[in-house]
Design a protein around this motif. Sequence first.
Motif, mmCIF file in Angstrom:
data_model
loop_
_atom_site.group_PDB
_atom_site.id
_atom_site.type_symbol
_atom_site.label_atom_id
_atom_site.label_comp_id
_atom_site.label_asym_id
_atom_site.label_seq_id
_atom_site.Cartn_x
_atom_site.Cartn_y
_atom_site.Cartn_z
ATOM 1 N N GLY A 199 -10.444 2.594 -7.195
ATOM 2 C CA GLY A 199 -9.117 2.721 -7.801
ATOM 3 C C GLY A 199 -8.566 4.114 -7.314
ATOM 4 O O GLY A 199 -7.445 3.975 -7.036
ATOM 5 N N PRO A 200 -9.265 5.392 -7.450
ATOM 6 C CA PRO A 200 -8.680 6.329 -7.166
ATOM 7 C C PRO A 200 -8.436 6.671 -5.522
ATOM 8 O O PRO A 200 -7.629 7.678 -5.458
ATOM 9 C CB PRO A 200 -9.816 7.568 -7.553
ATOM 10 N N ASP A 201 -8.955 5.766 -4.878
ATOM 11 C CA ASP A 201 -8.804 6.038 -3.238
ATOM 12 C C ASP A 201 -7.412 5.637 -2.833
ATOM 13 O O ASP A 201 -6.723 4.858 -3.594
ATOM 14 C CB ASP A 201 -9.793 5.276 -2.647
ATOM 15 N N ILE A 202 -6.940 6.493 -1.933
ATOM 16 C CA ILE A 202 -5.554 5.958 -1.783
ATOM 17 C C ILE A 202 -5.447 5.403 -0.166
ATOM 18 O O ILE A 202 -5.947 5.879 0.754
ATOM 19 C CB ILE A 202 -4.743 7.631 -1.217
ATOM 20 N N CYS A 203 -4.863 4.125 -0.247
ATOM 21 C CA CYS A 203 -4.872 3.250 0.875
ATOM 22 C C CYS A 203 -3.334 3.213 1.210
ATOM 23 O O CYS A 203 -2.563 2.993 0.517
ATOM 24 C CB CYS A 203 -5.291 2.003 0.332
ATOM 25 N N LEU B 239 0.764 -1.323 0.016
ATOM 26 C CA LEU B 239 0.105 0.062 -0.105
ATOM 27 C C LEU B 239 0.948 1.233 0.086
ATOM 28 O O LEU B 239 2.187 1.140 -0.008
ATOM 29 C CB LEU B 239 -0.968 0.057 1.250
ATOM 30 N N SER B 240 0.285 2.419 -0.163
ATOM 31 C CA SER B 240 1.105 3.591 -0.038
ATOM 32 C C SER B 240 1.943 3.830 1.450
ATOM 33 O O SER B 240 1.144 3.084 2.394
ATOM 34 C CB SER B 240 0.087 4.820 -0.377
ATOM 35 N N SER B 241 2.620 4.532 1.586
ATOM 36 C CA SER B 241 3.831 4.744 2.569
ATOM 37 C C SER B 241 3.013 5.706 3.240
ATOM 38 O O SER B 241 2.075 6.552 2.931
ATOM 39 C CB SER B 241 5.080 4.994 2.090
ATOM 40 N N LYS B 242 3.306 5.840 4.654
ATOM 41 C CA LYS B 242 2.824 7.107 5.248
ATOM 42 C C LYS B 242 3.340 8.429 4.762
ATOM 43 O O LYS B 242 2.246 9.439 4.770
ATOM 44 C CB LYS B 242 3.367 7.011 7.049
ATOM 45 N N SER C 236 -2.868 -9.598 4.430
ATOM 46 C CA SER C 236 -4.435 -9.949 4.355
ATOM 47 C C SER C 236 -5.213 -8.833 4.377
ATOM 48 O O SER C 236 -6.363 -8.487 3.588
ATOM 49 C CB SER C 236 -4.825 -11.002 5.170
ATOM 50 N N VAL C 237 -5.129 -7.999 5.604
ATOM 51 C CA VAL C 237 -6.133 -6.798 5.861
ATOM 52 C C VAL C 237 -5.645 -5.678 4.550
ATOM 53 O O VAL C 237 -6.779 -5.226 4.268
ATOM 54 C CB VAL C 237 -5.615 -6.215 7.110
ATOM 55 N N ALA C 238 -4.334 -5.708 4.363
ATOM 56 C CA ALA C 238 -4.316 -4.618 3.187
ATOM 57 C C ALA C 238 -4.901 -4.802 1.996
ATOM 58 O O ALA C 238 -5.670 -4.113 1.430
ATOM 59 C CB ALA C 238 -2.754 -4.544 3.024
ATOM 60 N N ILE D 251 -8.099 7.393 2.054
ATOM 61 C CA ILE D 251 -8.482 8.617 1.553
ATOM 62 C C ILE D 251 -9.587 8.344 0.443
ATOM 63 O O ILE D 251 -9.281 7.845 -0.586
ATOM 64 C CB ILE D 251 -7.514 9.751 0.993
ATOM 65 N N LEU D 252 -10.885 8.518 0.761
ATOM 66 C CA LEU D 252 -11.938 8.353 -0.056
ATOM 67 C C LEU D 252 -12.493 9.795 -0.732
ATOM 68 O O LEU D 252 -12.923 10.731 -0.221
ATOM 69 C CB LEU D 252 -13.143 7.725 0.750
#
Length: 363
Positions: free
Chosen positions: A276-280, A213-216, A265-267, A291-292
């Motif tokens: 797709g555009p949301d940032i996880c 996923l994206s980093s902090k 698994s959670v990720a 970020i929705l």
Amino acid sequence: MLFHKPRSCHSMFLILLIVLLVSLFLLVPAQTLYNTYTHTITEEMQNHAHSIAYTTALLIAMDSDSYKNLVRIAQQDPTAMDQHYAEKMQGLLSRLQQETGVDFLYIEYDIEGASPIILLNGDVPNATACQIKTGLEAERVCAHCPIIGIQDGSSLGMVTAGFLNETLDKQLQNMFCLILLMFFLINVLASLTIFILLRLRNTSLQIEYLTQLSSKQYFEKQLGKIVESARKSKNPFSLLLIDIDGFKSINDTYGHLEGDRVLQSVASTIRAQTAGPDICARIGGDEFSVILKKTSLQQALTTAQAVQNAIQDSSIEGNADMTITVSIGVAQWEEGTSADELVEQADRALYKAKLRGKNKVVH
């Protein structure tokens, strides 16, 4: 996996900058290499010319009587010279010049009170001394070797061998082209390598290696940009903070390797339940954020509930008895709210979800 691609103009500028820096870095060694080669090739040509002149002088000295006679007659009456010997020596010089690659090879002797006279010339057999000297005005690399009589040690003349400017320049031009090609290839390879390394570094700063996923760092950067964009467009968006319930107990009970599998698994579930555009992103040990974009509070709550249910229904292969739940805090951005304030609101909601017994969605 989210990869933020820089603008093409930024990438092009970066490539040009890298090429420029690498070119400047390689310029000095390239110039040094060229200068070293120039010195080396000049020295080698000089040694080669000296070797040819020495060999020729030695061959003549071995038959010094005939040579002395040729010189004496040439001084008194050139028409009375021993043509057989002259032609033999002329042929010897011509063959030596052709086989050794020197541009000129000639023999001269001194006349008291006058300029040296060229007696034999391997290049132009019938040329006069003036013609030969004029043609060799551009000589660049040459060597001289005296003809010493074997019996009496007297000086019988001088052998000169060497190369013209154009021969040396051709050698240097070939090396210059080779160095230029090497410079270009090394520049391209080095620039491409540096560019790839920079892109990989940029990717590593954007992507969290375990969950993909994206980093902090990337999350915080993007959240700031999205807040600024929302202020201008007035489009709403929401933020989810997700924390795995009892994750320390999972690590203690099943081990850290299984804990990593739980995180993955959670990720994967979070990514599957969002658009797709949301940032996880993974922003902590067992804490995630989403970020929705362009999402109302009600839509955010629906998404959060879907994430919670999907995680609760999931299982880890080999540990079917393991139950995974998450607590989720939800916050919606409002006009005048900063990025830090939005994160604080979602964090407070997450804290409330924990206090209410975990496995809850709270806003």
